[in-house]
Design a protein around this motif. Structure first.
Motif, short mmCIF file in Angstrom:
data_model
loop_
_atom_site.label_atom_id
_atom_site.label_comp_id
_atom_site.label_asym_id
_atom_site.label_seq_id
_atom_site.Cartn_x
_atom_site.Cartn_y
_atom_site.Cartn_z
N TYR A 194 -11.04 -17.10 30.49
CA TYR A 194 -12.01 -18.16 30.22
C TYR A 194 -11.31 -19.52 30.15
O TYR A 194 -11.81 -20.53 30.65
CB TYR A 194 -12.74 -17.89 28.91
N TYR A 265 -17.39 -25.95 19.57
CA TYR A 265 -18.43 -26.71 20.24
C TYR A 265 -18.60 -28.11 19.63
O TYR A 265 -19.66 -28.45 19.07
CB TYR A 265 -19.75 -25.94 20.21
N LEU A 415 -22.52 -25.56 29.22
CA LEU A 415 -21.53 -24.66 28.64
C LEU A 415 -20.72 -25.29 27.51
O LEU A 415 -19.93 -24.61 26.87
CB LEU A 415 -20.57 -24.15 29.72
N GLY A 417 -21.83 -26.07 24.79
CA GLY A 417 -22.39 -25.62 23.52
C GLY A 417 -23.90 -25.45 23.54
O GLY A 417 -24.45 -24.68 22.75
N GLN A 420 -24.83 -21.86 24.61
CA GLN A 420 -24.41 -20.92 23.57
C GLN A 420 -25.31 -20.99 22.34
O GLN A 420 -25.52 -19.97 21.67
CB GLN A 420 -22.95 -21.18 23.17
N SER A 421 -25.81 -22.19 22.03
CA SER A 421 -26.70 -22.31 20.87
C SER A 421 -28.09 -21.77 21.16
O SER A 421 -28.79 -21.31 20.25
CB SER A 421 -26.79 -23.78 20.43
N LYS A 424 -27.73 -16.88 21.75
CA LYS A 424 -26.73 -16.47 20.76
C LYS A 424 -25.86 -15.32 21.27
O LYS A 424 -24.67 -15.24 20.95
CB LYS A 424 -27.40 -16.06 19.46
N LEU A 426 -24.70 -14.82 24.12
CA LEU A 426 -23.62 -15.35 24.98
C LEU A 426 -22.43 -15.75 24.13
O LEU A 426 -21.28 -15.43 24.45
CB LEU A 426 -24.13 -16.53 25.79
N LYS A 427 -22.69 -16.46 23.04
CA LYS A 427 -21.62 -16.88 22.14
C LYS A 427 -20.94 -15.67 21.50
O LYS A 427 -19.72 -15.60 21.42
CB LYS A 427 -22.18 -17.80 21.06
N TRP A 428 -21.72 -14.70 21.04
CA TRP A 428 -21.16 -13.52 20.40
C TRP A 428 -20.30 -12.72 21.37
O TRP A 428 -19.26 -12.19 21.00
CB TRP A 428 -22.29 -12.64 19.86
N VAL A 430 -18.56 -13.82 23.90
CA VAL A 430 -17.29 -14.50 24.15
C VAL A 430 -16.27 -14.20 23.05
O VAL A 430 -15.09 -13.99 23.32
CB VAL A 430 -17.51 -16.03 24.26
N GLU A 440 -20.04 -9.19 31.64
CA GLU A 440 -19.01 -10.16 31.28
C GLU A 440 -17.72 -9.91 32.05
O GLU A 440 -17.05 -10.84 32.49
CB GLU A 440 -18.75 -10.12 29.77
#
Length: 468
Positions: A194, A265, A415, A417, A420-421, A424, A426-428, A430, A440
């Motif tokens: 990443y 972020y 991307l 932030g 991702q916000s 959720k 997607l953020k988890w 990563v 992924e």
């Protein structure tokens, strides 16, 4: 040696990875230390002696501070160590700046200009050293008895160039015990990929366009184009530095270390104070713990708190480089932090239209990055005038921004932030160290492939923070 270079990706890292798993646990630190010394020597062999000297001085003085019972003598050793560290940082990073200014003011060449090359990573390993010696002095940590383990803490190749700045008391236990396992290794590889994608695909693309715009004289850049350049650089520096941090954290995981997260972020911040809780977290917490709190923090009244904030951000700016633009950049943030302490923060917290808080924060952040990016303070002022006082300029935005770059900008903004916000999961995904998701994994392979293809077709571009 760059993390995104072919020599690192195809030779150095694979060799170190294999050797680390082949040698016994007893010899792994020695192997990592040798690898780190070779890594540093590859970039600047002339400064390896300076690094070794720094390691030796801090190691010896750390032992002396812990051994000495008399507080006065302990403090003398502490002051001596701090002075030695700051002397070398000051000489290599700031001597020419002051020499040029003194010569200009006196109209005589009182101080010679030696064209000093800045040792890579000196700002970062100096702060690692200071963290160690202060922690030992405060008795928050025991001195490191093994000089090899201490040398690894200072020179470990994933962090020596540009952090994260892992404070000694946070990582001392990992120096001697950093077990590896499959899930940690897989997660480390994921974070590295990443980070590579952030740097090669996004940051380098934004950087190329920013450079092409700002290569033009300021008088020929119109307001619209200046805002485009400012936004592009805002995206570039985020993906460049957070990409490096992701790669460093990933490499640390692969070798069993848990480094501090350096970004959260930051462009989602709803105040300047919130931004500095999210941006370059290891540096801001370093200054808070070793400078702001010792100065008195917010414990000695409002006026002292405001002064302490301005001092900390003056130093933060000057730490980034020898130039008035860096001082102005730091004080610019310092002033808004003081204003938020005085009244603005309360207004922002009580404001029900939260999107206004984000717009306010982004305006400050983008303007600050213009100061940071400009060649000097005079040009920075010209750029800011163009941004806020309408100017037609000589170039259309379309000369620099085509459909491809527009798509990159949209992806970069999402991307940073926003996506991702909103999503959720997607953020988890990563930051999930336990599970491996098929979609992924496919995305990682695509990112790796595209990154390699882009590296093949272009020259290696250094990380922005390598110059600090």
């Amino acid at each position: 040696m760059e993390f995104s270079s072919f020599i690192f990706l195809y030779c150095f890292f694979p060799l170190v990875f294999v050797l680390y798993r082949v040698v016994g646990a007893r010899y792994r630190n020695v192997m990592l230390l040798i690898s780190s010394i070779l890594f540093y020597t590859w970039g600047q062999p002339q400064y390896i002696i300076l690094l070794i000297f720094s390691i030796g001085v801090n190691y010896v003085l750390g032992l002396l501070i812990e051994k000495q019972k008399r507080e006065g003598i302990r403090k003398i050793f502490l002051i001596l160590d701090v002075c030695i560290n700051l002397f070398f940082l000051g000489y290599y990073k700031y001597y020419e700046f002051f020499a040029k200014k003194i010569n200009a003011v006196t109209n005589h060449e009182l101080l010679s200009i030696n064209n000093i090359v800045l040792p890579i990573g000196i700002s970062f390993y100096t702060f690692l050293s200071l963290s160690y010696i202060i922690d030992v002095y405060r008795k928050n940590s025991k001195s490191q008895k093994s000089i090899l383990d201490f040398a690894l803490y200072i020179s470990f190749f994933p962090q020596i160039m540009a952090g994260p700045i892992n404070k000694y008391h946070e990582i001392e236990g990992q120096i001697t015990a950093h077990p590896i396992n499959t899930s940690k290794t897989a997660y480390g590889i994921k974070r590295f990929i990443y980070g590579l994608g952030k740097k090669v695909i996004l940051a380098n693309t934004f950087g190329a366009v920013t450079d092409s715009i700002l290569r033009e004289p300021a008088s020929q850049i119109g307001t619209g184009l200046m805002w485009v350049a400012a936004i592009l650089y805002t995206l570039q520096i985020y993906y460049d530095f957070s990409g490096y941090s992701d790669m460093a954290i990933g490499l640390g995981k692969i070798f069993g270390f848990d480094f501090i997260e350096n970004f959260n972020y930051p462009y989602l911040a709803d105040s300047v104070q919130d931004f500095w809780r999210r941006w370059h977290i290891s540096l801001s917490t370093w200054f808070k713990e070793y400078l702001y709190i010792p100065l008195g923090g917010n414990r000695k009244g409002n006026l002292r708190t405001y002064l302490n904030l301005l001092v900390v951000f003056f130093v933060t700016g000057f730490w980034h480089g020898a130039g008035f633009k860096y001082i102005a950049w730091g004080l610019f943030y310092g002033v808004f932090l003081v204003l938020e302490r005085m009244f603005l923060g309360k207004w922002l917290r009580n404001n029900k239209l939260k999107f206004i808080n984000h717009i306010y924060s982004l305006l400050i952040i983008i303007t600050a990055w213009v100061i940071f990016r400009a060649d000097n303070l005079h040009i920075a002022v010209e750029y800011i005038k163009i941004m806020f006082i309408h100017s037609s300029g000589h170039y259309y935005v379309a000369k620099f921004i085509d459909t491809r770059i527009t798509i990159f900008i949209i992806v970069g903004i999402l991307l940073s932030g926003i996506l991702q916000s909103l999503v959720k999961k997607l953020k988890w995904a990563v930051y999930d160290e336990k599970k491996i998701y098929i979609t992924e994994s496919i995305a990682q392979l695509v990112i790796l492939f595209v990154s390699i293809m882009m590296l093949v077709s272009s020259s290696i571009k250094s990380f922005i923070y390598f110059q600090f």
